[in-house]
Scaffold this motif. Structure first.
Motif, PDB file in Angstrom:
ATOM      1  N   SER A  27      36.832 127.371  54.252  1.00 44.69           N
ATOM      2  CA  SER A  27      37.591 128.026  53.186  1.00 44.69           C
ATOM      3  C   SER A  27      38.261 129.301  53.695  1.00 44.69           C
ATOM      4  CB  SER A  27      36.703 128.324  51.979  1.00 44.69           C
ATOM      5  OG  SER A  27      35.702 129.272  52.301  1.00 44.69           O
ATOM      6  N   GLU A  28      37.591 130.025  54.570  1.00 40.16           N
ATOM      7  CA  GLU A  28      38.198 131.239  55.139  1.00 40.16           C
ATOM      8  C   GLU A  28      39.366 130.898  56.057  1.00 40.16           C
ATOM      9  OE1 GLU A  28      34.975 133.540  56.837  1.00 40.16           O
ATOM     10  OE2 GLU A  28      34.148 133.956  54.847  1.00 40.16           O
ATOM     11  N   LYS A  29      39.218 129.855  56.857  1.00 39.21           N
ATOM     12  CA  LYS A  29      40.302 129.436  57.744  1.00 39.21           C
ATOM     13  C   LYS A  29      41.517 128.985  56.928  1.00 39.21           C
ATOM     14  CE  LYS A  29      42.452 128.076  61.499  1.00 39.21           C
ATOM     15  NZ  LYS A  29      43.056 129.046  62.385  1.00 39.21           N
ATOM     16  N   ILE A  30      41.283 128.152  55.930  1.00 35.09           N
ATOM     17  CA  ILE A  30      42.394 127.651  55.116  1.00 35.09           C
ATOM     18  C   ILE A  30      43.016 128.793  54.305  1.00 35.09           C
ATOM     19  CG2 ILE A  30      43.078 126.053  53.276  1.00 35.09           C
ATOM     20  CD1 ILE A  30      40.879 124.142  54.368  1.00 35.09           C
ATOM     21  N   TYR A  31      42.193 129.719  53.837  1.00 37.01           N
ATOM     22  CA  TYR A  31      42.752 130.869  53.117  1.00 37.01           C
ATOM     23  C   TYR A  31      43.613 131.716  54.061  1.00 37.01           C
ATOM     24  CZ  TYR A  31      43.257 134.735  49.895  1.00 37.01           C
ATOM     25  OH  TYR A  31      43.792 135.694  49.070  1.00 37.01           O
ATOM     26  N   GLY A  70      53.935 125.476  51.723  1.00 40.11           N
ATOM     27  CA  GLY A  70      52.752 125.595  52.570  1.00 40.11           C
ATOM     28  C   GLY A  70      51.615 126.295  51.856  1.00 40.11           C
ATOM     29  N   ALA A  71      51.928 127.392  51.177  1.00 38.90           N
ATOM     30  CA  ALA A  71      50.898 128.131  50.440  1.00 38.90           C
ATOM     31  C   ALA A  71      50.294 127.266  49.346  1.00 38.90           C
ATOM     32  CB  ALA A  71      51.484 129.414  49.856  1.00 38.90           C
ATOM     33  N   ASP A  72      51.138 126.514  48.634  1.00 35.14           N
ATOM     34  CA  ASP A  72      50.624 125.666  47.565  1.00 35.14           C
ATOM     35  C   ASP A  72      49.753 124.541  48.123  1.00 35.14           C
ATOM     36  OD1 ASP A  72      50.544 125.310  44.679  1.00 35.14           O
ATOM     37  OD2 ASP A  72      51.564 123.405  45.050  1.00 35.14           O
ATOM     38  N   MET A  73      50.148 124.000  49.253  1.00 31.62           N
ATOM     39  CA  MET A  73      49.324 122.955  49.883  1.00 31.62           C
ATOM     40  C   MET A  73      47.978 123.519  50.334  1.00 31.62           C
ATOM     41  SD  MET A  73      50.693 119.996  49.722  1.00 31.62           S
ATOM     42  CE  MET A  73      49.809 119.160  51.027  1.00 31.62           C
ATOM     43  N   ALA A  74      47.979 124.727  50.912  1.00 29.07           N
ATOM     44  CA  ALA A  74      46.712 125.348  51.315  1.00 29.07           C
ATOM     45  C   ALA A  74      45.847 125.591  50.081  1.00 29.07           C
ATOM     46  CB  ALA A  74      46.981 126.648  52.064  1.00 29.07           C
ATOM     47  N   ARG A  75      46.473 126.053  48.991  1.00 32.51           N
ATOM     48  CA  ARG A  75      45.736 126.243  47.742  1.00 32.51           C
ATOM     49  C   ARG A  75      45.133 124.928  47.258  1.00 32.51           C
ATOM     50  NH1 ARG A  75      46.334 123.983  43.014  1.00 32.51           N
ATOM     51  NH2 ARG A  75      48.562 123.860  43.303  1.00 32.51           N
ATOM     52  N   LYS A  76      45.893 123.847  47.385  1.00 32.68           N
ATOM     53  CA  LYS A  76      45.390 122.539  46.967  1.00 32.68           C
ATOM     54  C   LYS A  76      44.214 122.082  47.824  1.00 32.68           C
ATOM     55  CE  LYS A  76      49.561 120.759  44.797  1.00 32.68           C
ATOM     56  NZ  LYS A  76      50.459 119.624  44.619  1.00 32.68           N
ATOM     57  N   PHE A  77      44.263 122.336  49.126  1.00 28.98           N
ATOM     58  CA  PHE A  77      43.137 121.975  49.990  1.00 28.98           C
ATOM     59  C   PHE A  77      41.893 122.775  49.624  1.00 28.98           C
ATOM     60  CE2 PHE A  77      45.954 119.630  52.828  1.00 28.98           C
ATOM     61  CZ  PHE A  77      45.108 118.629  53.281  1.00 28.98           C
ATOM     62  N   ILE A  78      42.076 124.048  49.304  1.00 31.34           N
ATOM     63  CA  ILE A  78      40.940 124.871  48.883  1.00 31.34           C
ATOM     64  C   ILE A  78      40.385 124.332  47.567  1.00 31.34           C
ATOM     65  CG2 ILE A  78      40.249 127.170  48.109  1.00 31.34           C
ATOM     66  CD1 ILE A  78      42.355 128.277  50.148  1.00 31.34           C
ATOM     67  N   GLN A  79      41.272 124.005  46.635  1.00 33.96           N
ATOM     68  CA  GLN A  79      40.843 123.425  45.361  1.00 33.96           C
ATOM     69  C   GLN A  79      40.100 122.111  45.595  1.00 33.96           C
ATOM     70  OE1 GLN A  79      44.008 122.882  42.524  1.00 33.96           O
ATOM     71  NE2 GLN A  79      42.681 121.889  41.026  1.00 33.96           N
ATOM     72  N   MET A  80      40.621 121.289  46.496  1.00 38.93           N
ATOM     73  CA  MET A  80      39.976 120.013  46.790  1.00 38.93           C
ATOM     74  C   MET A  80      38.612 120.231  47.449  1.00 38.93           C
ATOM     75  SD  MET A  80      41.579 116.604  48.568  1.00 38.93           S
ATOM     76  CE  MET A  80      41.712 117.244  50.220  1.00 38.93           C
ATOM     77  N   GLY A  81      38.465 121.295  48.240  1.00 43.69           N
ATOM     78  CA  GLY A  81      37.152 121.625  48.794  1.00 43.69           C
ATOM     79  C   GLY A  81      36.153 121.875  47.681  1.00 43.69           C
ATOM     80  N   LYS A 136      44.856 131.229  43.867  1.00 42.79           N
ATOM     81  CA  LYS A 136      45.746 130.961  42.728  1.00 42.79           C
ATOM     82  C   LYS A 136      46.102 132.207  41.940  1.00 42.79           C
ATOM     83  CE  LYS A 136      42.372 129.408  39.266  1.00 42.79           C
ATOM     84  NZ  LYS A 136      42.028 128.332  38.358  1.00 42.79           N
ATOM     85  N   THR A 137      45.351 133.290  42.114  1.00 43.37           N
ATOM     86  CA  THR A 137      45.673 134.533  41.411  1.00 43.37           C
ATOM     87  C   THR A 137      46.358 135.554  42.324  1.00 43.37           C
ATOM     88  OG1 THR A 137      43.469 135.441  41.841  1.00 43.37           O
ATOM     89  CG2 THR A 137      43.787 134.254  39.755  1.00 43.37           C
ATOM     90  N   ASN A 138      46.605 135.194  43.570  1.00 42.47           N
ATOM     91  CA  ASN A 138      47.280 136.080  44.515  1.00 42.47           C
ATOM     92  C   ASN A 138      48.678 136.427  43.988  1.00 42.47           C
ATOM     93  OD1 ASN A 138      49.308 136.322  46.864  1.00 42.47           O
ATOM     94  ND2 ASN A 138      47.345 136.689  47.880  1.00 42.47           N
ATOM     95  N   ASP A 139      49.005 137.714  43.977  1.00 45.70           N
ATOM     96  CA  ASP A 139      50.287 138.164  43.413  1.00 45.70           C
ATOM     97  C   ASP A 139      51.492 137.535  44.105  1.00 45.70           C
ATOM     98  OD1 ASP A 139      49.012 139.728  41.518  1.00 45.70           O
ATOM     99  OD2 ASP A 139      49.161 141.568  42.693  1.00 45.70           O
ATOM    100  N   LYS A 140      51.479 137.505  45.427  1.00 50.51           N
ATOM    101  CA  LYS A 140      52.612 136.932  46.172  1.00 50.51           C
ATOM    102  C   LYS A 140      52.730 135.438  45.872  1.00 50.51           C
ATOM    103  CE  LYS A 140      55.802 136.785  49.539  1.00 50.51           C
ATOM    104  NZ  LYS A 140      55.986 137.387  50.824  1.00 50.51           N
ATOM    105  N   TYR A 141      51.594 134.742  45.804  1.00 54.97           N
ATOM    106  CA  TYR A 141      51.606 133.313  45.463  1.00 54.97           C
ATOM    107  C   TYR A 141      52.229 133.123  44.077  1.00 54.97           C
ATOM    108  CZ  TYR A 141      50.077 128.712  43.965  1.00 54.97           C
ATOM    109  OH  TYR A 141      50.052 127.429  43.467  1.00 54.97           O
TER     110      TYR A 141
END
Length: 157
Positions: free
Chosen positions: A56-60, A74-85, A138-143
């Motif tokens: 989770s830290e690596k993907i974040y 890319g950011a949304d895909m990383a968020r999706k992988f974290i969600q899927m984790g 998902k709550t990151n301001d830039k995201y």
């Protein structure tokens, strides 16, 4: 707008064509959208809390790198992988086999029956680790800023 499964995923580079990317719901498209799938999938693991934390830290970190490059897809895909984790480790926390349903045949057709819960505290801890990172992403301001821009530019329907 719904995720568009009709696209030719084998031949589209979504880094070059972000206009084709649709967010969809939850984890839709997480294993289809390239080159992101290939960049993130090798780090996606949740077997133990230690592995989940490292993953989770690596993907974040990858998520933050994409944000730094203003790469929403890319950011949304990383968020999706974290969600899927989170969702997958939660499923294994509840069902040792990872299967939620048992297929039963009946005379009138088939009906899915939810298997009984077999709580696995190790997988539950892995799920909690991923959930914390998912909320952070998902709550990151830039995201949130890039999400709003993407929706405004490409998801007008």
């Amino acid at each position: 707008m719904a995720f568009d499964y009709s696209l030719d995923f084998k031949n589209i580079n979504f880094r070059q064509h972000p206009e084709l990317y649709r967010i969809g719901k939850g984890e839709q498209g997480v294993l289809l959208v390239e080159p992101y799938k290939s960049e993130i999938l090798p780090y996606w693991r949740f077997k133990t809390p230690e592995i989940a934390r490292e993953s989770s830290e690596k993907i974040y970190g990858i998520f933050l790198d994409y944000l730094e490059k203003d790469d929403f897809v890319g950011a949304d895909m990383a968020r999706k992988f974290i969600q899927m984790g989170y969702t997958r480790s939660r499923r294994y926390a509840n069902h040792k086999s990872g299967r939620k349903y048992q297929q039963n045949s009946e005379a009138s057709g088939s009906k899915k029956e939810i298997l009984p819960y077999e709580v696995d505290s190790v997988k539950a801890e892995s799920a909690a680790i991923f959930k914390a990172k998912w909320v952070q992403a998902k709550t990151n301001d830039k995201y949130q800023e890039l999400l709003a821009k993407h929706k405004q530019m490409y998801e007008l329907d």
